[in-house]
Structure formats: structure tokens, C-alpha cells
Design an enzyme around this catalytic site. Structure first.
Site, mmCIF file in Angstrom:
data_model
loop_
_atom_site.group_PDB
_atom_site.id
_atom_site.type_symbol
_atom_site.label_atom_id
_atom_site.label_comp_id
_atom_site.label_asym_id
_atom_site.label_seq_id
_atom_site.Cartn_x
_atom_site.Cartn_y
_atom_site.Cartn_z
ATOM 1 N N ASP A 98 -7.910 9.574 5.122
ATOM 2 C CA ASP A 98 -6.907 10.366 5.830
ATOM 3 C C ASP A 98 -5.499 10.060 5.326
ATOM 4 O O ASP A 98 -4.726 10.960 5.034
ATOM 5 C CB ASP A 98 -7.008 10.135 7.347
ATOM 6 C CG ASP A 98 -7.001 8.647 7.749
ATOM 7 O OD1 ASP A 98 -7.023 7.766 6.850
ATOM 8 O OD2 ASP A 98 -6.977 8.365 8.958
ATOM 9 N N ASP A 101 -1.268 3.987 3.467
ATOM 10 C CA ASP A 101 -0.012 3.465 3.974
ATOM 11 C C ASP A 101 0.356 2.256 3.103
ATOM 12 O O ASP A 101 0.838 2.435 1.991
ATOM 13 C CB ASP A 101 -0.264 3.136 5.457
ATOM 14 C CG ASP A 101 0.966 2.738 6.222
ATOM 15 O OD1 ASP A 101 2.018 3.305 5.971
ATOM 16 O OD2 ASP A 101 0.870 1.853 7.094
ATOM 17 N N LYS A 129 1.899 7.761 2.084
ATOM 18 C CA LYS A 129 3.270 7.322 2.395
ATOM 19 C C LYS A 129 3.676 6.340 1.304
ATOM 20 O O LYS A 129 3.562 5.116 1.494
ATOM 21 C CB LYS A 129 3.298 6.585 3.743
ATOM 22 C CG LYS A 129 3.095 7.435 4.964
ATOM 23 C CD LYS A 129 3.226 6.510 6.194
ATOM 24 C CE LYS A 129 2.842 7.199 7.458
ATOM 25 N NZ LYS A 129 2.782 6.249 8.597
#
Ligand code: IMP
Ligand code: MG
Length: 174
Positions: A98, A101, A129
Site C-alpha cells: 500500500d 514510508d 513517501k
């Protein structure tokens, strides 16, 4: 405490981009079959939408990991909560996530899965990100969207197990 959700990526935009990435993957794996490894729970909506759009033969398996850590920081020490049902040996493996990070979860997962001798192993993520990356060695092969450092939900992603079912990506505002 109640929070509200601001739309960051509307449903049509997410679906359009998934179609583009699926076309790219179908081209790259032409003549081969791809074995999708869905990382539960967050990866499940994206995995389904991606799989439906692939034009090459697809097989699917699921894995659930939990990252030890406090609050919103993952530690990089990952416990396998549910392992894959099938061996990876000789398969063209595509891990479907998904969001990436810090990259700690993925760095650890790749290390475990590489030891199972797949023919190849690549990584596909709905969201990235990049500003938050700690594990620079994590190479993402397919990214649908790079987003700023904000906490997002929807399309499988949760805040406290809520909002996974939103058909779009939204930012949580407190
Ligand atoms: P990493 O090990 O720091 O890369 O952690 C990645 C995991 O943290 C993801 O698989 C998500 O479960 C969770 N995560 C990171 N950012 C978000 C976010 O913005 N919303 C929801 N979950 C997130
Ligand atoms: Mg995840």
C-alpha cells in the site's frame, strides 16, 4: 476525538493510474507469469485492482507482517503473522504494498523473501513517501503516486483500523 478526511487523490485518478502501471507491468513481464505477493491488510484493495488490469497470467499469495514499534514509527523488526501458502522458488515475484514510508518493513521483507530463491523479485507500491525513507537500499520498481509526508487513509490504508474501505486516498485532519 473526531477527525475529518480531505481528499488527496480521487477515485478516478487512482484507478486511471493503476491502469497505467498495470499496462507497464504487463509489458515488462510479457511472455511470463507474475506471482503477486500482497502484503496484508493495506495492500489488498490495490492488489485486486492491479490484478484485474494485468494481461499476463497472474497467481496470488498473501502475507501479513507486523512491525514492532511505537505509534507511527516502524522499527524494522518484522514478525510474520501469516506466511505465504506457496513457495517462491523459480517464480517472478512482485510484492504489492500500500505505502512505503521509512522502508524498514520492506527492507526486512525483501531480505526474507530473497532467501526463498524466486527467479526475480520486484516491488510495486500504490503510494510512496520518499521524504521519509530511512532504508535507501529499498528500490521501488513501480510507484503509482509519490505523496508528501502526510498521514493518509483509504484504498486499504487505515487510521486505527478505520477508513480502509474509502474508494479514494485522503489525508487525516485532526
Ligand atoms: P515503513 O516500514 O516505515 O515503510 O512502514 C510502512 C507501513 O506503515 C505501511 O505498510 C503502513 O502500514 C504504515 N503507514 C505508513 N504511512 C502510512 C500512512 O500515511 N497511512 C497509513 N499507514 C501508513
Ligand atoms: Mg503495509
Amino acid at each position: 476525538m473526531s477527525e475529518s478526511i480531505r481528499v488527496l487523490l480521487p477515485e478516478e485518478k487512482v484507478n486511471e493510474r493503476i491502469s497505467q502501471v498495470a499496462a507497464e507491468i504487463s509489458r515488462d513481464y510479457a511472455g511470463k507469469a507474475v506471482h503477486l505477493v500482497c502484503v496484508l491488510k493495506g495492500g489488498v484493495f490495490f492488489t485486486c485492482e492491479l490484478a484485474k488490469r494485468l494481461t499476463i497470467p497472474v497467481s496470488l499469495d498473501f502475507m501479513s507482517v507486523s512491525s514492532y514499534g511505537s505509534g507511527t514509527e516502524s522499527s524494522g523488526v518484522v514478525r510474520i503473522v501469516k506466511d505465504l501458502d506457496e513457495p517462491l522458488e523459480g517464480k517472478e515475484v512482485l510484492i504489492v504494498e500500500d505505502i512505503i514510508d521509512s522502508g524498514r518493513t520492506l527492507a526486512y521483507l525483501m531480505e526474507i523473501l530473497e532467501k526463498r530463491h524466486p527467479a526475480s523479485i520486484r516491488l510495486c507500491t500504490l503510494l510512496d513517501k520518499p521524504e521519509r525513507r530511512v532504508k535507501k537500499q529499498v528500490k521501488v520498481d513501480y510507484t503509482c503516486f509519490s505523496i508528501p509526508d502526510e498521514f493518509v487513509v483509504g484504498y486499504g490504508l487505515d487510521y486505527d483500523q478505520k477508513y480502509r474501505n474509502l474508494p479514494y486516498i485522503g489525508v487525516v485532519e485532526f
